[in-house]
Motif scaffolding. Structure first.
Motif, PDB file in Angstrom:
ATOM      1  N   ARG A  98      41.828  31.634  30.105  1.00  0.00           N
ATOM      2  CA  ARG A  98      42.746  31.423  31.215  1.00  0.00           C
ATOM      3  C   ARG A  98      42.228  30.301  32.107  1.00  0.00           C
ATOM      4  O   ARG A  98      41.035  30.176  32.338  1.00  0.00           O
ATOM      5  CB  ARG A  98      42.890  32.709  32.031  1.00  0.00           C
ATOM      6  CG  ARG A  98      43.303  33.891  31.185  1.00  0.00           C
ATOM      7  CD  ARG A  98      43.194  35.181  31.963  1.00  0.00           C
ATOM      8  NE  ARG A  98      44.200  35.242  33.000  1.00  0.00           N
ATOM      9  CZ  ARG A  98      45.456  35.612  32.807  1.00  0.00           C
ATOM     10  NH1 ARG A  98      45.863  35.944  31.601  1.00  0.00           N
ATOM     11  NH2 ARG A  98      46.309  35.671  33.800  1.00  0.00           N
ATOM     12  N   SER A 104      45.349  35.166  38.163  1.00  0.00           N
ATOM     13  CA  SER A 104      46.609  35.855  37.931  1.00  0.00           C
ATOM     14  C   SER A 104      47.796  34.920  38.116  1.00  0.00           C
ATOM     15  O   SER A 104      47.701  33.897  38.784  1.00  0.00           O
ATOM     16  CB  SER A 104      46.746  37.046  38.886  1.00  0.00           C
ATOM     17  OG  SER A 104      46.709  36.604  40.224  1.00  0.00           O
ATOM     18  N   GLU A 111      52.767  38.472  36.660  1.00  0.00           N
ATOM     19  CA  GLU A 111      51.885  39.172  35.723  1.00  0.00           C
ATOM     20  C   GLU A 111      51.334  40.450  36.342  1.00  0.00           C
ATOM     21  O   GLU A 111      50.894  40.463  37.486  1.00  0.00           O
ATOM     22  CB  GLU A 111      50.724  38.248  35.350  1.00  0.00           C
ATOM     23  CG  GLU A 111      49.839  38.772  34.254  1.00  0.00           C
ATOM     24  CD  GLU A 111      48.833  37.735  33.825  1.00  0.00           C
ATOM     25  OE1 GLU A 111      48.776  37.425  32.637  1.00  0.00           O
ATOM     26  OE2 GLU A 111      48.112  37.201  34.695  1.00  0.00           O
ATOM     27  N   TRP A 123      48.547  43.258  36.589  1.00  0.00           N
ATOM     28  CA  TRP A 123      47.139  43.538  36.323  1.00  0.00           C
ATOM     29  C   TRP A 123      46.903  45.031  36.462  1.00  0.00           C
ATOM     30  O   TRP A 123      47.536  45.696  37.296  1.00  0.00           O
ATOM     31  CB  TRP A 123      46.238  42.764  37.292  1.00  0.00           C
ATOM     32  CG  TRP A 123      46.053  41.336  36.892  1.00  0.00           C
ATOM     33  CD1 TRP A 123      47.018  40.409  36.653  1.00  0.00           C
ATOM     34  CD2 TRP A 123      44.811  40.672  36.668  1.00  0.00           C
ATOM     35  NE1 TRP A 123      46.473  39.208  36.299  1.00  0.00           N
ATOM     36  CE2 TRP A 123      45.123  39.335  36.307  1.00  0.00           C
ATOM     37  CE3 TRP A 123      43.478  41.055  36.751  1.00  0.00           C
ATOM     38  CZ2 TRP A 123      44.133  38.400  36.025  1.00  0.00           C
ATOM     39  CZ3 TRP A 123      42.492  40.135  36.468  1.00  0.00           C
ATOM     40  CH2 TRP A 123      42.824  38.813  36.104  1.00  0.00           C
ATOM     41  N   PRO A 174      44.667  41.615  32.990  1.00  0.00           N
ATOM     42  CA  PRO A 174      46.103  41.668  32.716  1.00  0.00           C
ATOM     43  C   PRO A 174      46.388  42.842  31.785  1.00  0.00           C
ATOM     44  O   PRO A 174      45.555  43.208  30.956  1.00  0.00           O
ATOM     45  CB  PRO A 174      46.386  40.326  32.034  1.00  0.00           C
ATOM     46  CG  PRO A 174      45.272  39.428  32.487  1.00  0.00           C
ATOM     47  CD  PRO A 174      44.079  40.317  32.613  1.00  0.00           C
TER      48      PRO A 174
END
Length: 264
Positions: free
Chosen positions: A74, A96, A100, A102, A140
């Motif tokens: 990422r 993040s 999304e 988490w 995630p």
């Protein structure tokens, strides 16, 4: 190719081919030595190669666990802007995305634990002194643990805002409680470095102890006292992230460039 490299190559192919599932275990040492017709030393050397590559990790009482080797790297845009969510409070630069979800791995918890040397230095306390730590492991949804986050809070912070020691700190989290107690507006400074993980960190993040990690440390400074009242340490496996910064031109680097007059 040395025999242990041949064994490692075969096991690597089997792992990546799906024969050994992520989260499952490899056969026992005795079975591996019989399968490959080699001694225990050869098997140990082969497994050490795979552990360094982040494919497996020996876990006591479980065996040789297959790790998630196909995790997505990422990109984190390391800006300097701290924003605020009306419900959750302050939001710091992170990995993040807005849409999304988490999820925690295990239950976030808090306890008084010995302050590590680096944390103690930043908080201005003696190393090993019992200090309130709030810990959470997040990722995630559907991914292996992405980051281990420890927030260490000074004795002064707990004294002035005792709610921060509770399981739930209320809307806005512990930072809102600290600012309401007179420490606002809190200012922050961030340190970033790479290092090797501790044994505990490698276990919690499900990585090899030979996998480097990215550590970011955020210091929260009280406006009232001018001292550090909270230290948040975020630890991320090195194979999961890369930092991205946008470079800007200074006026001295503006385009088109200014012609340089020849020397007299």
């Amino acid at each position: 190719m040395a025999r242990y490299e041949e064994v490692a190559a075969d096991l690597r192919e089997r792992i990546k081919g799906g024969e050994y599932e992520v989260g499952g275990t490899l056969p026992r040492y005795e079975d591996l030595t019989a399968t490959y017709g080699v001694g225990r030393g050869v098997v140990s050397a082969a497994l050490a190669v795979l552990e360094r590559e982040g494919l497996i990790r020996p876990i006591k009482r479980r065996g040789i666990v297959v790790l998630n080797w196909s995790v997505t790297r990422r990109r984190i845009a390391r800006g300097q802007l701290v924003t605020r969510d009306p419900r959750n409070g302050y939001v710091f630069p992170a990995a993040s995305r807005p849409d999304e979800k988490w999820v925690p791995h295990g239950r976030p918890h808090r306890e008084y634990a010995p302050a590590p040397e680096r944390v103690a230095e930043l908080l201005g306390v003696e190393p090993g002194i019992a200090t309130l730590r709030r810990r959470r492991i997040m990722s995630p949804a559907g991914e292996p643990p992405f980051q281990l986050v420890d927030t260490w809070l000074s004795a002064e912070a707990v004294r002035d805002a005792p709610k921060i020691a509770d399981a739930s700190t209320g809307p806005g989290g512990y930072l809102d409680r600290l600012e309401e107690a007179g420490h606002g507006p809190i200012s922050w400074k961030e340190y970033i470095r790479t290092r090797m993980p501790s044994r505990e960190e490698s276990q919690l993040l499900e990585i090899s102890q030979e996998m480097p990690v990215l550590e970011t440390v955020i210091l929260g400074t009280s406006e009232k006292t001018g001292g550090v009242i909270e230290v948040t340490v975020r630890v991320i496996p090195g194979d999961r992230v890369e930092l991205v910064s946008e470079l800007r031109r200074d006026e001295s680097a503006s385009w088109p460039t200014t012609p340089v007059s020849p020397a007299p």
